[in-house]
Design a protein around this motif. Sequence first.
Motif, PDB file in Angstrom:
ATOM      1  N   HIS A 123     -28.875 -88.177 -60.666  1.00 40.51           N
ATOM      2  CA  HIS A 123     -28.082 -86.787 -60.628  1.00 40.51           C
ATOM      3  C   HIS A 123     -28.587 -85.595 -59.968  1.00 40.51           C
ATOM      4  O   HIS A 123     -28.157 -84.706 -59.572  1.00 40.51           O
ATOM      5  N   PHE A 124     -29.927 -85.616 -60.426  1.00 43.45           N
ATOM      6  CA  PHE A 124     -30.738 -84.513 -59.997  1.00 43.45           C
ATOM      7  C   PHE A 124     -31.776 -84.540 -59.079  1.00 43.45           C
ATOM      8  O   PHE A 124     -32.530 -83.445 -58.894  1.00 43.45           O
ATOM      9  N   GLU A 131     -31.695 -74.985 -58.704  1.00 40.71           N
ATOM     10  CA  GLU A 131     -30.505 -75.870 -59.204  1.00 40.71           C
ATOM     11  C   GLU A 131     -30.856 -76.669 -60.456  1.00 40.71           C
ATOM     12  O   GLU A 131     -30.057 -76.682 -61.342  1.00 40.71           O
ATOM     13  N   ARG A 132     -32.166 -77.310 -60.595  1.00 43.18           N
ATOM     14  CA  ARG A 132     -32.636 -78.083 -61.644  1.00 43.18           C
ATOM     15  C   ARG A 132     -32.587 -77.113 -62.899  1.00 43.18           C
ATOM     16  O   ARG A 132     -32.478 -77.187 -64.008  1.00 43.18           O
ATOM     17  N   ASP A 133     -33.282 -75.850 -62.605  1.00 35.63           N
ATOM     18  CA  ASP A 133     -33.528 -74.666 -63.490  1.00 35.63           C
ATOM     19  C   ASP A 133     -32.216 -74.356 -64.048  1.00 35.63           C
ATOM     20  O   ASP A 133     -31.941 -74.217 -65.269  1.00 35.63           O
ATOM     21  N   ALA A 134     -31.055 -74.409 -63.085  1.00 32.01           N
ATOM     22  CA  ALA A 134     -29.934 -73.964 -63.537  1.00 32.01           C
ATOM     23  C   ALA A 134     -29.316 -74.787 -64.622  1.00 32.01           C
ATOM     24  O   ALA A 134     -28.511 -74.609 -65.680  1.00 32.01           O
ATOM     25  N   GLU A 162     -35.368 -83.859 -71.638  1.00 33.81           N
ATOM     26  CA  GLU A 162     -36.808 -84.293 -71.522  1.00 33.81           C
ATOM     27  C   GLU A 162     -36.950 -85.862 -71.284  1.00 33.81           C
ATOM     28  O   GLU A 162     -37.921 -86.257 -70.845  1.00 33.81           O
ATOM     29  N   ARG A 163     -35.940 -86.713 -71.417  1.00 39.09           N
ATOM     30  CA  ARG A 163     -35.910 -88.017 -71.092  1.00 39.09           C
ATOM     31  C   ARG A 163     -35.741 -88.303 -69.434  1.00 39.09           C
ATOM     32  O   ARG A 163     -36.173 -89.311 -69.044  1.00 39.09           O
ATOM     33  N   THR A 164     -35.283 -87.011 -68.872  1.00 44.22           N
ATOM     34  CA  THR A 164     -35.188 -87.273 -67.539  1.00 44.22           C
ATOM     35  C   THR A 164     -36.040 -86.730 -66.501  1.00 44.22           C
ATOM     36  O   THR A 164     -36.157 -85.377 -66.601  1.00 44.22           O
TER      37      THR A 164
END
Length: 259
Positions: A123-124, A131-134, A162-164
């Motif tokens: 998804h990321f 965008e990830r920080d958001a 934290e799993r991702t």
Amino acid sequence: MRDFHVHSNYSDGEFLRSMAQAAASAGLEGVGFADHCNVATRDHHASMRSVYGFNLDLTYERRRRGIERLREEFSLEIYDAVEMDYDPRDEAAIDAFLSAAGFDYAIGSVHDVDGQNVQVSSHFDSMSEAERDAVVDTYFEQLVALVESELFEIAAHVDLLERTPPLRGRATDDHYRRVARAFAESRTIPEVNAGRALSDADIVHPSDRFLSILREYDVAVTVGTDSHRPSELPDRAAFLADFVDETGLEPVDPDGLAA
């Protein structure tokens, strides 16, 4: 030791009796069945309910009868609980369900941000850094809202992202402190979750840094193996026993059990 977070065949785990037998064999004093439930009516969540069976709101009475039979068979405390997916838009529906169902305690968890499960890397992967920080910002905003809602006795795996890999390491001390302040003013307590502690990911929730900040704010914790299979429970329970001993933590029971 008591394990307040396991799953059964009433969501995505294995049979109630098999899980209770594993808890008894591990020498636990108690085990809490906290199967997944989502009461949102939006299309994405309705699909998830049908695919994964996260519909304890429809089956909890049947599960409760099964738990009553286990209480007669096993000499350990067996708790009738639930893990609710939390989204601020669903607070009224969650409150109505929990008030009607009368569980021993309720666990709240944030799994989705804008309809995307934060455990699914794909998804990321294509997102920009901003965008990830958001996504991380929104995750912690929802977690604070979960704590402030006062709907739950426990908040599960409070740094799940934290799993991702695309999201790992993006949380800041400011994120952690905002959550710690919310916990310090709430009846809701975070859990030490061993769901990925013995996997290749080697992750304990909360992370060392997050746990240190929670302790600064004198936030109590509880413990959960987050086991879905009987084979997982003994090793995770042993890990948690060692973890709390090494860190000097004194886990507490959820407030709902003190009533």
